[in-house]
Design a protein around this motif. Structure first.
Motif, PDB file in Angstrom:
ATOM      1  N   GLN A  42      39.825  30.107  53.153  1.00 46.21           N
ATOM      2  CA  GLN A  42      40.505  30.419  54.478  1.00 46.21           C
ATOM      3  C   GLN A  42      41.857  30.394  54.691  1.00 46.21           C
ATOM      4  O   GLN A  42      42.416  31.267  55.497  1.00 46.21           O
ATOM      5  N   THR A  43      42.618  29.585  53.920  1.00 46.34           N
ATOM      6  CA  THR A  43      44.187  29.581  54.076  1.00 46.34           C
ATOM      7  C   THR A  43      44.839  30.669  53.235  1.00 46.34           C
ATOM      8  O   THR A  43      46.232  30.516  53.337  1.00 46.34           O
ATOM      9  N   ASP A  44      44.232  31.118  52.326  1.00 42.22           N
ATOM     10  CA  ASP A  44      44.906  32.002  51.302  1.00 42.22           C
ATOM     11  C   ASP A  44      44.141  33.328  51.394  1.00 42.22           C
ATOM     12  O   ASP A  44      43.124  33.670  50.146  1.00 42.22           O
ATOM     13  N   PRO A  45      44.607  34.410  52.069  1.00 42.57           N
ATOM     14  CA  PRO A  45      44.030  35.690  52.139  1.00 42.57           C
ATOM     15  C   PRO A  45      44.068  36.405  50.503  1.00 42.57           C
ATOM     16  O   PRO A  45      43.701  37.457  50.619  1.00 42.57           O
ATOM     17  N   GLY A  46      44.884  35.802  49.800  1.00 40.16           N
ATOM     18  CA  GLY A  46      45.137  36.692  48.559  1.00 40.16           C
ATOM     19  C   GLY A  46      44.270  36.392  47.648  1.00 40.16           C
ATOM     20  O   GLY A  46      44.154  37.047  46.593  1.00 40.16           O
ATOM     21  N   ILE A  47      43.493  35.647  47.828  1.00 35.74           N
ATOM     22  CA  ILE A  47      41.825  35.368  46.740  1.00 35.74           C
ATOM     23  C   ILE A  47      41.338  36.452  46.475  1.00 35.74           C
ATOM     24  O   ILE A  47      40.672  36.793  47.626  1.00 35.74           O
ATOM     25  N   ARG A  48      40.988  36.820  45.353  1.00 35.71           N
ATOM     26  CA  ARG A  48      40.325  38.047  45.374  1.00 35.71           C
ATOM     27  C   ARG A  48      38.849  37.661  44.508  1.00 35.71           C
ATOM     28  O   ARG A  48      38.010  38.457  44.359  1.00 35.71           O
ATOM     29  N   LEU A  49      38.885  36.434  43.726  1.00 35.62           N
ATOM     30  CA  LEU A  49      38.037  35.959  42.991  1.00 35.62           C
ATOM     31  C   LEU A  49      37.744  34.425  42.885  1.00 35.62           C
ATOM     32  O   LEU A  49      38.799  33.732  43.031  1.00 35.62           O
ATOM     33  N   VAL A  50      36.500  34.091  43.052  1.00 32.87           N
ATOM     34  CA  VAL A  50      36.373  32.692  43.214  1.00 32.87           C
ATOM     35  C   VAL A  50      35.368  32.460  41.905  1.00 32.87           C
ATOM     36  O   VAL A  50      34.289  33.043  41.542  1.00 32.87           O
ATOM     37  N   LEU A  51      35.986  31.258  40.960  1.00 30.56           N
ATOM     38  CA  LEU A  51      35.006  31.029  39.961  1.00 30.56           C
ATOM     39  C   LEU A  51      34.741  29.620  40.210  1.00 30.56           C
ATOM     40  O   LEU A  51      35.302  28.617  40.615  1.00 30.56           O
ATOM     41  N   SER A  52      33.557  29.353  40.296  1.00 30.31           N
ATOM     42  CA  SER A  52      32.962  28.234  40.573  1.00 30.31           C
ATOM     43  C   SER A  52      31.835  27.619  40.111  1.00 30.31           C
ATOM     44  O   SER A  52      30.873  28.083  39.401  1.00 30.31           O
ATOM     45  N   ASP A  53      31.888  26.191  39.732  1.00 29.07           N
ATOM     46  CA  ASP A  53      30.887  25.356  39.109  1.00 29.07           C
ATOM     47  C   ASP A  53      29.729  25.432  40.225  1.00 29.07           C
ATOM     48  O   ASP A  53      30.056  25.306  41.344  1.00 29.07           O
ATOM     49  N   ILE A  54      28.685  24.982  39.802  1.00 23.71           N
ATOM     50  CA  ILE A  54      27.609  24.578  40.856  1.00 23.71           C
ATOM     51  C   ILE A  54      27.374  23.195  41.276  1.00 23.71           C
ATOM     52  O   ILE A  54      27.235  23.131  42.387  1.00 23.71           O
ATOM     53  N   ASN A  55      27.211  22.351  40.355  1.00 23.34           N
ATOM     54  CA  ASN A  55      26.822  21.008  40.674  1.00 23.34           C
ATOM     55  C   ASN A  55      28.264  20.191  40.726  1.00 23.34           C
ATOM     56  O   ASN A  55      29.042  19.814  39.902  1.00 23.34           O
ATOM     57  N   MET A  56      28.508  19.841  41.983  1.00 28.04           N
ATOM     58  CA  MET A  56      29.804  19.426  42.611  1.00 28.04           C
ATOM     59  C   MET A  56      29.390  18.236  43.855  1.00 28.04           C
ATOM     60  O   MET A  56      28.390  18.627  44.589  1.00 28.04           O
ATOM     61  N   PRO A  57      29.990  17.398  43.946  1.00 28.13           N
ATOM     62  CA  PRO A  57      29.961  16.603  45.213  1.00 28.13           C
ATOM     63  C   PRO A  57      30.275  17.215  46.535  1.00 28.13           C
ATOM     64  O   PRO A  57      31.078  18.143  46.304  1.00 28.13           O
ATOM     65  N   HIS A  58      30.043  16.808  47.739  1.00 31.22           N
ATOM     66  CA  HIS A  58      30.359  17.232  49.014  1.00 31.22           C
ATOM     67  C   HIS A  58      29.726  18.701  49.400  1.00 31.22           C
ATOM     68  O   HIS A  58      29.107  18.796  50.259  1.00 31.22           O
ATOM     69  N   ARG A 117      40.464  41.115  35.849  1.00 29.92           N
ATOM     70  CA  ARG A 117      41.623  41.895  36.105  1.00 29.92           C
ATOM     71  C   ARG A 117      41.074  42.943  37.285  1.00 29.92           C
ATOM     72  O   ARG A 117      41.722  43.247  38.207  1.00 29.92           O
ATOM     73  N   LYS A 118      39.977  43.566  36.937  1.00 35.49           N
ATOM     74  CA  LYS A 118      39.411  44.568  37.926  1.00 35.49           C
ATOM     75  C   LYS A 118      39.212  43.968  39.201  1.00 35.49           C
ATOM     76  O   LYS A 118      39.244  44.393  40.212  1.00 35.49           O
ATOM     77  N   PHE A 119      38.537  42.674  39.323  1.00 32.09           N
ATOM     78  CA  PHE A 119      37.962  42.171  40.641  1.00 32.09           C
ATOM     79  C   PHE A 119      39.345  41.884  41.242  1.00 32.09           C
ATOM     80  O   PHE A 119      39.278  41.823  42.473  1.00 32.09           O
ATOM     81  N   CYS A 120      40.311  41.525  40.567  1.00 31.22           N
ATOM     82  CA  CYS A 120      41.614  41.237  41.291  1.00 31.22           C
ATOM     83  C   CYS A 120      42.558  42.188  41.470  1.00 31.22           C
ATOM     84  O   CYS A 120      43.902  42.091  41.742  1.00 31.22           O
ATOM     85  N   ASP A 121      42.139  43.458  41.050  1.00 30.53           N
ATOM     86  CA  ASP A 121      42.941  44.813  41.204  1.00 30.53           C
ATOM     87  C   ASP A 121      44.017  44.530  40.435  1.00 30.53           C
ATOM     88  O   ASP A 121      45.283  45.125  40.863  1.00 30.53           O
ATOM     89  N   MET A 122      44.056  44.043  39.145  1.00 33.31           N
ATOM     90  CA  MET A 122      44.978  44.038  38.304  1.00 33.31           C
ATOM     91  C   MET A 122      45.056  44.957  37.046  1.00 33.31           C
ATOM     92  O   MET A 122      45.641  44.764  36.176  1.00 33.31           O
ATOM     93  N   ALA A 123      43.781  45.762  37.127  1.00 38.51           N
ATOM     94  CA  ALA A 123      43.754  46.743  36.060  1.00 38.51           C
ATOM     95  C   ALA A 123      44.685  47.742  35.726  1.00 38.51           C
ATOM     96  O   ALA A 123      45.363  48.228  36.642  1.00 38.51           O
TER      97      ALA A 123
END
Length: 123
Positions: A42-58, A117-123
């Protein structure tokens, strides 16, 4: 602004992935769980790709992905699960939510650099 947001409750895994991506030209932000990931997105509009684990607290990664798509209405960011989970039902849930990809740990960075790189428009 970050291009990639790495979300994992394991500080070791966050460091491995973030360090690899940084060394390969990505701007990286990190989050400790899904709730923290949503705040960073929400605070960083420059994020193009989220890499996330599944099993996390909260908040787990799939719930975070669902909130990115539905609550935030963000359809542009790519979401890739980086997890030990290889359950077909979880994959199907992820696909239905709008998860872009699924990588089963361990992380082999060289294989994903091109697509990232393609996801982040760096290709």
């Amino acid at each position: 602004m970050a291009h990639v947001l790495v979300v994992d409750d394991s500080s070791t895994m966050r460091e491995i992935v973030a360090s690899f991506l940084s060394k390969n030209g990505f701007e990286v932000a990190i989050a400790t769980d899904g709730r923290d990931g949503l705040l960073k997105l929400q605070t960083d509009p420059g994020i193009r790709l989220v890499l996330s684990d599944i099993n996390m607290p909260h908040m787990d990664g799939l719930t975070m992905a669902e909130k990115i798509r539905n609550d935030l209405g963000n359809r542009d960011v790519r979401i890739v699960m980086l997890t030990t989970e290889d359950n077909p039902n979880m994959r199907a849930r992820g696909k239905a939510i709008g998860v872009t990809g699924w990588i089963v740990k361990p992380f082999r960075g060289d294989a994903v650099l091109g697509p990232f790189r393609k996801f982040c428009d760096m290709a």
